[in-house]
Every structure is written in C-alpha cells, then in structure tokens.
Design an enzyme around this catalytic site. Structure first.
Site, PDB file in Angstrom:
ATOM      1  N   ASP A   1     -19.477  20.653   5.120  1.00  7.77           N
ATOM      2  CA  ASP A   1     -18.160  20.563   5.762  1.00  7.77           C
ATOM      3  C   ASP A   1     -17.079  20.449   4.701  1.00  7.77           C
ATOM      4  O   ASP A   1     -17.102  19.534   3.869  1.00  7.77           O
ATOM      5  CB  ASP A   1     -18.123  19.350   6.690  1.00  7.77           C
ATOM      6  CG  ASP A   1     -16.777  19.200   7.363  1.00  7.77           C
ATOM      7  OD1 ASP A   1     -16.238  20.217   7.840  1.00  7.77           O
ATOM      8  OD2 ASP A   1     -16.241  18.076   7.397  1.00  7.77           O
TER       9      ASP A   1
ATOM     10  N   ASP B   1      -9.750  23.675  10.568  1.00  7.42           N
ATOM     11  CA  ASP B   1     -10.748  22.720  11.036  1.00  7.42           C
ATOM     12  C   ASP B   1     -12.135  23.347  11.108  1.00  7.42           C
ATOM     13  O   ASP B   1     -12.425  24.119  12.012  1.00  7.42           O
ATOM     14  CB  ASP B   1     -10.326  22.203  12.406  1.00  7.42           C
ATOM     15  CG  ASP B   1     -11.297  21.207  12.991  1.00  7.42           C
ATOM     16  OD1 ASP B   1     -12.226  20.781  12.274  1.00  7.42           O
ATOM     17  OD2 ASP B   1     -11.127  20.847  14.162  1.00  7.42           O
TER      18      ASP B   1
END
Length: 440
Positions: free
Chosen positions: A319, A110
């Site tokens: 990201d 993550d």
C-alpha cells in the site's frame, strides 16, 4: 484516507476483474497503447500540497506522517470489507478534472478504495471545502447510470432511486461516508509527459451527501484499488494492464525543488531491466487491495522466516498510502533482536513512543545499518537505510518496521521509496526496480 486506508499512495492496484472493461474513448485507447502517460503524485506535506505547513519542522512532519500511518493500519484491520481510506491517512494527492468543460478537482489518490467520486451540487449534506463544488448540470457529458447497469451491480452497496437510476453508498472505517448518484462523465488527468488525458465515459460517484473526517482542502477521492469501478480497472486494456509509481524519499518530498513522485500508465508504466525482480500478485475475494506473499526477511546473513496468522499466499498488502511497514508482533519480536544484534550501538527509546527500535545518530557517530532484504516469492528486494530508518529528531533515527496486533501485514511507502514499483494485471505480477525517483 484510512484503509477501512489507505494507502497511508497512492499506492496496491489492479489485477482480477469479473466484468468486461468499462468504456473509454477509442481515440484515447489507441494513444495510451502507443505512448502511455504519467501523472504527478503530490505528497501530503510537500510545498505543492494545500496541507503544507511551513511552520512545522521536518521532524514534526515525520511524526504526523507516522501518526497517520497508525490510523490507517487500524482501519485496515478493523473494517477490511469496506473502502478503507479517509483524510487522516492521505499520503498523496492528484489534480484531475471532471466533466465537459473540465472542472478541476484536487482529489486524494487512494489505493485502499475503488470509486472515483467528488462532492456535487445540489448538496443536501456536504463537508466544507474551499473550492467550488462540481455541478453536473453544467457538464454536457454527465449521464446517470441505471440501477440495472453492470456498473451499478458491481458496487458493494447500491440502490435504486425513484427514477430507476443508480445510487451509490461508500463508507470508511472512521464513520466517514459518501452517498450520491453513480454516473458516467469525462475525467481528465493532468499528464507530466504530454497534454492532459481525457477519459470519456468514466464511472464516477457524484456525492450529494458526504460527511466525516474529510478536510476542506480536497474535493473527493480517486480510487486506485483493484475492483471494477477503480480508475485503474476502468483504464483496462488501454494501458495494457500496466501501471507503476516511483516515490521520492520523504525528506525530498518536503523540499522546494518541485520534484514530485510519479504515477505511470501504459507504456510509461513498464518496469524492465536487469535489476528488476518480480513476485506474483495474489487474488483474493476482497479485490480492492493488492496482496503479495512474504516468505522471510534477512538481516545481514541471518534469515528470519515470516510467519503470520494466515501463513499462506497473499499474507501481506502492499500500500502506497501507509507510511510504515506493519508486521505481526510475533514476527517483529524476532526481527528487532536480530537487527539490534547486528548494530554496534546502544538502542534508545523513541521520544514519541511509537516505534520499536531507535538509535542516537549524532554527526560524530554513524550507526552502521546492516543489509536488510525482503524476500517475497520469487523476488528478493534489498533495502537501503533510506527505506528502513527515519530521523525523528535531530539526533534520533528509528526503524520503520513496526509490530502490530492487527490481522493484516502492510508493506508501506517508506519501504517502497526509490523503487520503481510496477503492477502488471495481465501477467498478475508486481515488480521492483531500484531507481532514483528524484530523477525518474
């Protein structure tokens, strides 16, 4: 998970930390500086993943990945002050072990949160998981941290138990959460380039109360963000401030050729060569995310200046967990017509109603896609059609950049495919190198 996702992979990462490096074994520090190591990133939809569903068509998997991307960007924009990823947004998984002897865990990689945590016994409230829960009482190296410790104070939300040990609390934008003991233990990473890598005295969360949209196929999270308790920050000087990843194309990730994306640390994470371009990593108060400055995008010879609500440095988050690239609607309203004008074909609607620009791409008709270059400060990144268009049906391809009403622009993983993306904490730079990630 969701940025509240993400990272839709793994991957935004480290630069700016207010506390000294957290302790890791001296033996490992020397070894990591000397050789570095790499770990496997397992794509959500690959045959190696527990989420793999052979009954889904490639186009259904594309649709699901795009849908997860929308879930992720919504949470980035709704709750940016919190950890930001939950199961709907998971793009990549990691095999790790916790404790002594090592206890195997499949965790979500993550880039939108920081703490490494797993469900633990005894569990007062745990989400269902198929694998056994980690029992800290069986680990000889497990130690709870004091609520007066530096690591406890580094958390956004923590409290003291009756015995003065640290209790952590992390929450996500979809109301999922994990609460438990903040502790130190050995975390072992499975290396693709050598034997497993043990990281002693690593700060972890031992979750005794966890709930929300978690899936029973995973056991926890490996936080790869930029704050003090993330895995990358805890590795600190042992990796020389260097980290990189190479994401294989989406279609390749779904195949059964046993080639996965890679996450590289230390000397393995160095990005060098004549084709490398670099741009500054921008520090912000919320240091979980990794910010870049986008100046413009070129479609062929036409350069479109990027303007967002901030129009300042650090105006886009990179990201690896978010699939699409999201821009403000105002900017996309200029980008889409420029691209449409440069393509000699009639646009069609996305059959799923999600993407902004699509074309019919039959075997007897090849849409000629113009060169698209992303201009970051000091770094011009020329994208291939693989980065900018995705086949959503047998005949239709769609543009992977999407207009969004959210407050944050996000540079997603389709745009990063087949680039070696390197983060250098010491130099505070992020680098791109065109690479065939299926062979890296």
């Amino acid at each position: 998970m969701e940025p509240t996702n993400y990272y839709h992979i793994f991957l935004c990462f480290f630069f700016c930390y207010a506390f000294s490096v957290l302790p890791v074994s001296i033996v490992f520090l020397t070894e990591a500086k000397r050789v570095g190591f790499s770990v496997e990133l397992i794509h959500h939809d690959s045959p190696k993943s527990p989420f793999y569903n052979p009954k889904l068509t490639p186009y259904e998997k594309v649709f699901n990945a795009i849908r997860r991307s929308f879930s992720g960007v919504n949470q980035f924009n709704q709750n940016v002050a919190q950890a930001d990823i939950i199961n709907n947004r998971v793009s990549y998984l990691m095999n790790i072990s916790v404790g002594s002897p090592p206890f195997p865990i499949l965790a979500i990689a993550d880039t939108g949160s920081d703490l490494i945590w797993t469900q633990c016994r005894p569990c007062t409230q745990c989400f269902s998981q198929k694998d056994a829960l980690f029992d800290p009482r069986k680990s000889s190296t497990f130690r709870k941290l004091s609520c007066f410790s530096r690591q406890c104070k580094a958390l956004e939300r923590s409290s003291c138990s009756n015995d003065q040990t640290c209790l952590y609390s992390v929450s996500y934008g979809d109301t999922s959460f994990s609460n438990g003991d903040l502790a130190m233990d050995t975390v072992t990473l499975g290396s693709t380039s050598g034997p497993p890598v043990p990281l002693t005295k690593t700060v972890i969360g031992c979750g005794h109360k966890n709930a929300g949209t978690f899936n029973d196929k995973t056991s926890g999270i490996v936080g790869l963000g930029g704050s003090e308790v993330s895995l990358v920050t805890q590795l600190g000087d042992s990796i020389g401030g260097k980290f990189s990843y190479c994401l294989t194309p989406f279609s390749f990730s779904l195949s059964k050729n046993n080639t996965s994306s890679k996450l590289n640390f230390g000397t393995n994470g160095v990005v060098s060569g004549s084709s490398v371009v670099s741009t500054p990593l921008i520090s912000k108060e919320l240091n979980t995310f990794y910010y870049l400055t986008l100046e413009a995008i070129s479609v062929g010879a036409k350069k479109i200046r990027f303007v967002d609500s901030s129009s300042s440095k650090g105006n886009i988050i990179i990201d690896s967990g978010t699939t699409l690239t999201f821009f403000p609607k105002l900017f996309n309203s200029k980008l889409i017509p420029a691209l449409s004008d440069a393509i000699d074909a009639k646009a069609v609607k996305d059959p799923n109603g999600l993407l902004d620009l699509c074309y019919n791409f039959r075997t007897d008709f090849q849409v000629r896609i113009p060169d698209i270059t992303v201009h970051f400060t000091g770094a011009d990144v020329k994208l291939s059609p693989l980065n900018t268009f995705i086949r959503v049906t047998q005949e239709i391809v769609c543009f992977t950049f999407k207009g969004s009403g959210g407050a944050h622009s996000i540079y997603g993983n389709f745009a990063q495919t087949n680039f070696l993306v390197g983060y250098d904490r010491q130099k505070k730079t992020l680098s791109f190198k065109p690479t065939d990630c299926t062979k890296a």
